[in-house]
Scaffold this motif. Sequence first.
Motif, PDB file in Angstrom:
ATOM      1  N   THR A 125       1.443  10.944  -5.858  1.00  0.00           N
ATOM      2  CA  THR A 125       0.217  10.171  -6.084  1.00  0.00           C
ATOM      3  C   THR A 125      -0.767  10.868  -7.024  1.00  0.00           C
ATOM      4  OG1 THR A 125       0.422   9.153  -3.913  1.00  0.00           O
ATOM      5  CG2 THR A 125      -1.769   9.154  -4.890  1.00  0.00           C
ATOM      6  N   PHE A 126      -0.956  12.167  -6.860  1.00  0.00           N
ATOM      7  CA  PHE A 126      -2.011  12.866  -7.616  1.00  0.00           C
ATOM      8  C   PHE A 126      -1.719  12.985  -9.109  1.00  0.00           C
ATOM      9  CE2 PHE A 126      -4.831  15.527  -4.563  1.00  0.00           C
ATOM     10  CZ  PHE A 126      -4.999  14.417  -3.761  1.00  0.00           C
ATOM     11  N   SER A 137       0.863  -1.192   0.000  1.00  0.00           N
ATOM     12  CA  SER A 137       0.000   0.000   0.000  1.00  0.00           C
ATOM     13  C   SER A 137       0.896   1.237   0.000  1.00  0.00           C
ATOM     14  CB  SER A 137      -0.901   0.025   1.242  1.00  0.00           C
ATOM     15  OG  SER A 137      -0.121   0.289   2.402  1.00  0.00           O
ATOM     16  N   GLY A 138       0.284   2.361  -0.250  1.00  0.00           N
ATOM     17  CA  GLY A 138       1.039   3.618  -0.207  1.00  0.00           C
ATOM     18  C   GLY A 138       1.581   3.882   1.188  1.00  0.00           C
ATOM     19  N   MET A 139       0.770   3.586   2.202  1.00  0.00           N
ATOM     20  CA  MET A 139       1.213   3.818   3.575  1.00  0.00           C
ATOM     21  C   MET A 139       2.365   2.883   3.950  1.00  0.00           C
ATOM     22  SD  MET A 139      -0.308   6.461   4.306  1.00  0.00           S
ATOM     23  CE  MET A 139       0.770   6.620   5.702  1.00  0.00           C
ATOM     24  N   LEU A 164      -9.406   7.771  -4.443  1.00  0.00           N
ATOM     25  CA  LEU A 164      -9.367   8.655  -5.605  1.00  0.00           C
ATOM     26  C   LEU A 164      -8.604   7.978  -6.725  1.00  0.00           C
ATOM     27  CD1 LEU A 164      -6.214  10.341  -5.770  1.00  0.00           C
ATOM     28  CD2 LEU A 164      -7.030  10.669  -3.456  1.00  0.00           C
ATOM     29  N   SER A 177       0.994   6.303  -3.951  1.00  0.00           N
ATOM     30  CA  SER A 177      -0.002   5.319  -3.604  1.00  0.00           C
ATOM     31  C   SER A 177      -0.473   4.758  -4.929  1.00  0.00           C
ATOM     32  CB  SER A 177      -1.173   5.962  -2.856  1.00  0.00           C
ATOM     33  OG  SER A 177      -2.225   5.021  -2.823  1.00  0.00           O
ATOM     34  N   MET A 205      -4.811  -2.327  -3.943  1.00  0.00           N
ATOM     35  CA  MET A 205      -3.977  -1.418  -3.169  1.00  0.00           C
ATOM     36  C   MET A 205      -2.510  -1.687  -3.499  1.00  0.00           C
ATOM     37  SD  MET A 205      -5.790  -1.310   0.540  1.00  0.00           S
ATOM     38  CE  MET A 205      -4.798   0.076   1.095  1.00  0.00           C
ATOM     39  N   ALA A 206      -1.718  -0.607  -3.535  1.00  0.00           N
ATOM     40  CA  ALA A 206      -0.286  -0.748  -3.805  1.00  0.00           C
ATOM     41  C   ALA A 206       0.404   0.556  -3.447  1.00  0.00           C
ATOM     42  CB  ALA A 206      -0.044  -1.060  -5.289  1.00  0.00           C
ATOM     43  N   ASP A 212       5.649  13.057  -2.644  1.00  0.00           N
ATOM     44  CA  ASP A 212       4.513  12.142  -2.821  1.00  0.00           C
ATOM     45  C   ASP A 212       3.833  12.549  -4.126  1.00  0.00           C
ATOM     46  OD1 ASP A 212       1.979  10.929  -2.834  1.00  0.00           O
ATOM     47  OD2 ASP A 212       1.885  10.849  -0.651  1.00  0.00           O
ATOM     48  N   THR A 253      -2.645   2.591  -5.196  1.00  0.00           N
ATOM     49  CA  THR A 253      -4.076   2.371  -4.995  1.00  0.00           C
ATOM     50  C   THR A 253      -4.907   3.356  -5.826  1.00  0.00           C
ATOM     51  OG1 THR A 253      -3.430   1.854  -2.728  1.00  0.00           O
ATOM     52  CG2 THR A 253      -5.785   2.169  -3.125  1.00  0.00           C
ATOM     53  N   LYS A 254      -4.310   4.460  -6.176  1.00  0.00           N
ATOM     54  CA  LYS A 254      -5.042   5.546  -6.837  1.00  0.00           C
ATOM     55  C   LYS A 254      -4.893   5.463  -8.366  1.00  0.00           C
ATOM     56  CE  LYS A 254      -5.530   6.467  -2.519  1.00  0.00           C
ATOM     57  NZ  LYS A 254      -4.707   7.415  -1.797  1.00  0.00           N
ATOM     58  N   TYR A 272      -1.741  14.448   2.878  1.00  0.00           N
ATOM     59  CA  TYR A 272      -2.656  13.309   2.944  1.00  0.00           C
ATOM     60  C   TYR A 272      -2.859  12.923   4.417  1.00  0.00           C
ATOM     61  CZ  TYR A 272      -4.329   8.533   2.595  1.00  0.00           C
ATOM     62  OH  TYR A 272      -5.053   7.400   2.748  1.00  0.00           O
ATOM     63  N   SER A 330      -0.721  10.113   6.007  1.00  0.00           N
ATOM     64  CA  SER A 330       0.692  10.427   6.238  1.00  0.00           C
ATOM     65  C   SER A 330       0.813  11.237   7.523  1.00  0.00           C
ATOM     66  CB  SER A 330       1.271  11.233   5.072  1.00  0.00           C
ATOM     67  OG  SER A 330       1.104  10.526   3.876  1.00  0.00           O
ATOM     68  N   GLU A 336       4.067  17.154  -0.862  1.00  0.00           N
ATOM     69  CA  GLU A 336       3.041  16.585  -1.703  1.00  0.00           C
ATOM     70  C   GLU A 336       2.668  17.728  -2.639  1.00  0.00           C
ATOM     71  OE1 GLU A 336      -1.116  15.125  -0.304  1.00  0.00           O
ATOM     72  OE2 GLU A 336       0.368  14.194   0.992  1.00  0.00           O
ATOM     73  N   ILE A 379       5.454   4.546   2.686  1.00  0.00           N
ATOM     74  CA  ILE A 379       5.881   5.708   3.480  1.00  0.00           C
ATOM     75  C   ILE A 379       6.401   5.263   4.855  1.00  0.00           C
ATOM     76  CG2 ILE A 379       5.176   7.956   4.423  1.00  0.00           C
ATOM     77  CD1 ILE A 379       3.138   8.143   2.124  1.00  0.00           C
TER      78      ILE A 379
HETATM   79  C1  LIG Z   1      -3.954   7.388  -0.663  1.00  0.00           C
HETATM   80  C2  LIG Z   1      -2.740   8.169  -0.502  1.00  0.00           C
HETATM   81  C3  LIG Z   1      -1.671   7.669   0.227  1.00  0.00           C
HETATM   82  C4  LIG Z   1      -1.713   6.327   0.948  1.00  0.00           C
HETATM   83  O1  LIG Z   1      -1.899   5.284   0.066  1.00  0.00           O
HETATM   84  P1  LIG Z   1      -2.640   3.886   0.385  1.00  0.00           P
HETATM   85  O2  LIG Z   1      -2.327   3.103  -0.834  1.00  0.00           O
HETATM   86  O3  LIG Z   1      -4.089   4.176   0.539  1.00  0.00           O
HETATM   87  O4  LIG Z   1      -2.028   3.345   1.616  1.00  0.00           O
HETATM   88  C5  LIG Z   1      -0.534   8.456   0.334  1.00  0.00           C
HETATM   89  N1  LIG Z   1      -0.467   9.671  -0.238  1.00  0.00           N
HETATM   90  C6  LIG Z   1      -1.487  10.175  -0.959  1.00  0.00           C
HETATM   91  C7  LIG Z   1      -1.354  11.525  -1.570  1.00  0.00           C
HETATM   92  C8  LIG Z   1      -2.662   9.455  -1.109  1.00  0.00           C
HETATM   93  O5  LIG Z   1      -3.678   9.964  -1.796  1.00  0.00           O
END
Ligand SMILES: *Cc1c(COP(=O)(O)O)cnc(C)c1O
Length: 314
Positions: free
Chosen positions: A107-108, A8-10, A258, A127, A139-140, A105, A129-130, A33, A36, A76, A13
């Motif tokens: 992710t977005f 997962s993303g967490m 998201l 993440s 999830m990843a 980060d 997951t997004k 986030y 975090s 971020e 981190i």
């Molecule tokens: C969702 C998210 C995370 C954590 O990711 P998970 O895969 O849900 O554990 C970290 N940073 C950002 C910006 C996120 O949107």
Amino acid sequence: MDAIAFSSGMAAIAVLMELFKPGCHIIVSDDLYGGSHRLFRSISEKNGLTFSLAVTSDISQIESQLKPQTKAIFIETPTNPMMHVTDIAKVAQLAKSHGLLLIVDNTFLTPYYQKPLSLGADIVTHSGTKYLGGHNDTMAGFLVVSDNELSEKLRYIYKTTGACLSPFDSWLIIRGLKTLAIHMDRQQETAMKIAQWLLSHKKVKAVHYVGLPTHPDYEISKKQTTGFGSMISFETDSEETAIRVLSKVSIIQYAESLGGVETLITYPMLQTHADIPKEEREIKGINERLLRLSVGLESADDLIHDLEQAFEKE
Ligand SMILES: *Cc1c(COP(=O)(O)O)cnc(C)c1O
């Protein structure tokens, strides 16, 4: 260059935080986030790390938080949910001149729209997951580095602590990546239409979308990214309107997360940012009138129509 895949993303981190020893200090984006934030406050601090918050879009705020024990800057960009943008190259310069690691980060925007390593960052987290998974069904998480020594240290912690990505989830992520460019471009196009529609709505007081030329960080975004993504937050005229929209949307789903094919709406105050003290939240603009949209792949007209009916009183 190395990329390490986590469950997962967490998890990514959390492993990243193991790079630091008790006593180390990290400067982090104040609009972060929620997960975090929770990890840093309730786990990393217990392990002896200290954190200072800074509006990282303002370099002087980062500078004013520097201490002899500072080891890293964690940003971020764009931020969640207020969509502030940080000039990555500028922060990278500052980090280099003080011997600090710059962690981004991403992710977005994903590597498709933003490449922090080429702008001078040391570590990128995602993440998966997004957007990278893209289908709201797995999830990843990922850590990406260009330095070999850093990669070895992270792989050692990764193997020792064990939160690696399973074969099936790896397969789902690879499947998601095959259409990443296509879904991100379409989601962005639809997000732009929705943001413009929201701007003209009389019950909307503010629209935070980095693709709007009126966004205060529009120029930096254009300079450092090749796209604006599809995350929008907006402030309605009252708590009543916000709750009505949440309860009346039908194509749009009221759910956290998201970046997937389905459009999701969230109530940051109650969901993603519930752990942040009220006064802190309010200062940042995360109030009872703020909603966040992750725009998916449905037709733009259907989504706008859904929002339109949701804003209306019975
Ligand atoms: C969702 C998210 C995370 C954590 O990711 P998970 O895969 O849900 O554990 C970290 N940073 C950002 C910006 C996120 O949107």
